[in-house]
Scaffold this active site. Structure first.
Site, PDB file in Angstrom:
ATOM      1  N   ASP A  87      54.663   1.304 -81.343  1.00 22.26           N
ATOM      2  CA  ASP A  87      56.057   1.684 -80.884  1.00 22.26           C
ATOM      3  C   ASP A  87      56.845   2.394 -81.812  1.00 22.26           C
ATOM      4  O   ASP A  87      57.958   2.629 -81.499  1.00 22.26           O
ATOM      5  CB  ASP A  87      56.711   0.775 -80.142  1.00 22.26           C
ATOM      6  CG  ASP A  87      57.017  -0.340 -80.807  1.00 22.26           C
ATOM      7  OD1 ASP A  87      56.066  -0.807 -81.755  1.00 22.26           O
ATOM      8  OD2 ASP A  87      57.914  -1.019 -80.634  1.00 22.26           O
TER       9      ASP A  87
ATOM     10  N   LYS B  96      59.760  -4.550 -75.073  1.00 21.05           N
ATOM     11  CA  LYS B  96      60.069  -4.909 -76.306  1.00 21.05           C
ATOM     12  C   LYS B  96      61.288  -4.538 -76.575  1.00 21.05           C
ATOM     13  O   LYS B  96      61.750  -3.274 -76.265  1.00 21.05           O
ATOM     14  CB  LYS B  96      59.119  -4.509 -77.204  1.00 21.05           C
ATOM     15  CG  LYS B  96      59.663  -4.736 -78.619  1.00 21.05           C
ATOM     16  CD  LYS B  96      58.659  -4.172 -79.644  1.00 21.05           C
ATOM     17  CE  LYS B  96      59.555  -3.512 -80.863  1.00 21.05           C
ATOM     18  NZ  LYS B  96      58.819  -3.393 -81.996  1.00 21.05           N
TER      19      LYS B  96
ATOM     20  N   GLU C 261      62.214 -10.377 -79.246  1.00 24.89           N
ATOM     21  CA  GLU C 261      61.945 -10.335 -80.713  1.00 24.89           C
ATOM     22  C   GLU C 261      63.155 -10.367 -81.434  1.00 24.89           C
ATOM     23  O   GLU C 261      63.815  -9.583 -81.660  1.00 24.89           O
ATOM     24  CB  GLU C 261      61.130  -8.968 -80.779  1.00 24.89           C
ATOM     25  CG  GLU C 261      60.748  -8.937 -82.375  1.00 24.89           C
ATOM     26  CD  GLU C 261      60.198  -7.438 -82.562  1.00 24.89           C
ATOM     27  OE1 GLU C 261      59.884  -6.799 -81.640  1.00 24.89           O
ATOM     28  OE2 GLU C 261      59.854  -7.220 -83.961  1.00 24.89           O
TER      29      GLU C 261
ATOM     30  N   GLU D 136      63.905 -10.634 -85.071  1.00 26.55           N
ATOM     31  CA  GLU D 136      63.113 -10.563 -86.186  1.00 26.55           C
ATOM     32  C   GLU D 136      64.290 -11.094 -87.404  1.00 26.55           C
ATOM     33  O   GLU D 136      65.313 -10.523 -87.457  1.00 26.55           O
ATOM     34  CB  GLU D 136      62.619  -9.095 -86.635  1.00 26.55           C
ATOM     35  CG  GLU D 136      62.107  -9.132 -88.045  1.00 26.55           C
ATOM     36  CD  GLU D 136      61.286  -7.982 -88.365  1.00 26.55           C
ATOM     37  OE1 GLU D 136      61.066  -7.040 -87.347  1.00 26.55           O
ATOM     38  OE2 GLU D 136      60.921  -7.834 -89.693  1.00 26.55           O
TER      39      GLU D 136
ATOM     40  N   LYS E   6      58.489 -12.949 -79.695  1.00 19.17           N
ATOM     41  CA  LYS E   6      57.989 -12.347 -80.993  1.00 19.17           C
ATOM     42  C   LYS E   6      58.524 -12.891 -82.224  1.00 19.17           C
ATOM     43  O   LYS E   6      59.635 -11.947 -82.469  1.00 19.17           O
ATOM     44  CB  LYS E   6      57.878 -10.880 -80.580  1.00 19.17           C
ATOM     45  CG  LYS E   6      57.392 -10.035 -81.649  1.00 19.17           C
ATOM     46  CD  LYS E   6      56.787  -8.577 -81.263  1.00 19.17           C
ATOM     47  CE  LYS E   6      56.377  -7.861 -82.533  1.00 19.17           C
ATOM     48  NZ  LYS E   6      55.784  -6.608 -82.131  1.00 19.17           N
TER      49      LYS E   6
ATOM     50  N   SER F 138      51.416  -9.820 -82.174  1.00 17.62           N
ATOM     51  CA  SER F 138      51.775  -8.493 -81.943  1.00 17.62           C
ATOM     52  C   SER F 138      52.100  -7.597 -83.003  1.00 17.62           C
ATOM     53  O   SER F 138      53.365  -7.314 -83.329  1.00 17.62           O
ATOM     54  CB  SER F 138      52.950  -8.722 -80.936  1.00 17.62           C
ATOM     55  OG  SER F 138      53.525  -7.254 -80.623  1.00 17.62           O
TER      56      SER F 138
ATOM     57  N   TYR G   6      62.552   0.231 -88.379  1.00 18.55           N
ATOM     58  CA  TYR G   6      61.243   0.509 -87.526  1.00 18.55           C
ATOM     59  C   TYR G   6      61.439   1.557 -86.531  1.00 18.55           C
ATOM     60  O   TYR G   6      62.571   1.594 -85.975  1.00 18.55           O
ATOM     61  CB  TYR G   6      61.081  -0.944 -86.634  1.00 18.55           C
ATOM     62  CG  TYR G   6      59.401  -1.129 -86.229  1.00 18.55           C
ATOM     63  CD1 TYR G   6      58.794  -1.407 -87.369  1.00 18.55           C
ATOM     64  CD2 TYR G   6      59.183  -0.752 -85.081  1.00 18.55           C
ATOM     65  CE1 TYR G   6      57.439  -1.400 -86.866  1.00 18.55           C
ATOM     66  CE2 TYR G   6      57.762  -0.521 -84.662  1.00 18.55           C
ATOM     67  CZ  TYR G   6      56.922  -1.235 -85.816  1.00 18.55           C
ATOM     68  OH  TYR G   6      55.667  -1.346 -85.364  1.00 18.55           O
TER      69      TYR G   6
END
Ligand code: 13P
Length: 355
Positions: A28, A141, A183, A185, A225, A296, A355
């Site tokens: 993605d 996500k 997620e 992170e 995630k 993932s 990202y």
């Protein structure tokens, strides 16, 4: 439509994504990020080249034996393969559930420290998720990012705001039938120790699940995630894989409710080989909770593949992807023999990664 309309389906989808021995392929990347990847192999960032690259991934024979779902960027969800079939049809034929990145990226968080961000995209999300569902997506996500710094990040403000955003997102997409991948992170940037990471990660995860409770998120229809519990990239004291695995499992056991069916790690800049080895070690430890521990990965599944493909060699690209998918499938069952599949040891960490 509402969450109760979809609750059975959400649970079934989450369980199918978190099935033992399979993981998620994260493809993605935004148009800008995939441009950096394609640039590194001297391929121009055009829609045709993105279609060729991602179409090559999705038509890898046997990929569905190791991959349960693929997270797409919006362009890909609405795109066709070169032969005219949609990318969604290609994935469905391979037995891979299509998913969609629904956040609209990070913005500075007013009132927090300068590196701190908030993830955007909540406005109109229930409706957008319904459109994605109609297009064939079954999960979503949302990537919130937190950073550990020597001067006090992540702040309580950043933790609270990002946890709240994740929970609001999760509830919103569940209303439209999409399983949320939650997620939070923690970037690898910094020189902090693994103990610091674990303490910060515990605080974040507890806040996330508290916010999920307030928002009425159906936990059985979600996946987590997280990043692995690991020291900062500049920390002199490198933990060995067994310590990373033990610390990560300990952090998760302290925070993640048993009703969550699966934990699927991001690779976050780890090398392909390290991402597989750490995951494998986690799956050899006896643990208290039953969630499936899988993957993932974005970079750790695609790095060798991109290089092998190089814009032209479909077979070589597919062979490299197949090898990493198989390796991580084995790792998610604690059966991976390090080095048994071609992989790269190259550190994929980039400071200040977007990202
Ligand atoms: P990496 O595995 O490259 O960290 O990407 C996974 C992902 O989807 C990050 O949001």
């Amino acid at each position: 439509m509402s969450l109760s309309t979809y609750s059975k389906e959400l649970i079934a989808t989450a369980n199918s994504l978190a099935v033992s021995g399979k993981g998620i392929l994260a493809v993605d990347e935004s148009t800008k990020t995939i441009g950096k990847r394609l640039g590194a192999i001297q391929v121009e960032n055009t829609e045709t080249n993105r279609q060729a690259y991602r179409g090559m991934l999705f038509t890898t024979v046997g990929l569905g034996d190791f991959i349960s779902g693929a997270i797409l960027y919006e362009e890909t969800l609405f795109q066709s393969h070169l032969d005219g079939e949609t990318m969604v049809q290609k994935l469905n034929k391979a037995g891979i559930v299509p998913g969609i990145k629904v956040d609209k990226g990070l913005r500075p968080l007013p009132g927090a420290q300068s590196v701190e961000t908030v993830c955007t995209g909540l406005d109109g999300l229930v409706e957008r998720a319904a459109d994605y569902y109609a297009q064939g997506a079954r999960f979503a996500k949302w990537r919130a990012v937190l950073q550990i710094t020597a001067d006090g990040c992540p702040s309580d403000l950043a933790i609270r705001e990002n946890a709240w955003g994740l929970a609001r997102y999760a509830r919103s997409v569940q209303e439209s039938g999409l399983v949320p991948i939650i997620e939070p992170e923690i970037l690898m940037d910094g020189d902090h120790s693994i103990e610091v990471t674990s303490a910060v990660q515990e605080q974040i995860l507890k806040e996330v699940y508290f916010a999920c409770q307030l928002n009425g998120v159906l936990l059985e229809g979600t996946l987590l995630k997280p990043s692995m519990t690991i020291q900062g990239a500049d920390c002199a004291q490198k933990s060995d894989p067994q310590i990373v695995a033990e610390m990560t499992v300990r952090t998760l056991e302290r925070c993640v409710p048993a009703s969550v069916p699966g934990i699927v790690f991001l690779s976050g800049g780890l090398s392909e080989e390290a991402a597989s080895v750490y995951l494998n070690n986690m799956n050899t430890i006896s643990r208290k909770a039953q969630w499936n521990i899988g993957f993932s990965y974005g970079r750790a599944l695609q790095h060798s593949c991109l290089k092998a493909w190089a814009g032209k060699d479909k077979e070589a690209g597919q062979a490299a992807l197949f090898a990493r998918a198989k390796a991580n499938s084995e790792a998610s069952q604690g059966r991976y023999v390090p080095g048994s599949q071609p992989s790269s040891d190259e550190q994929l960490f980039v400071a200040g990664y977007t990202y």
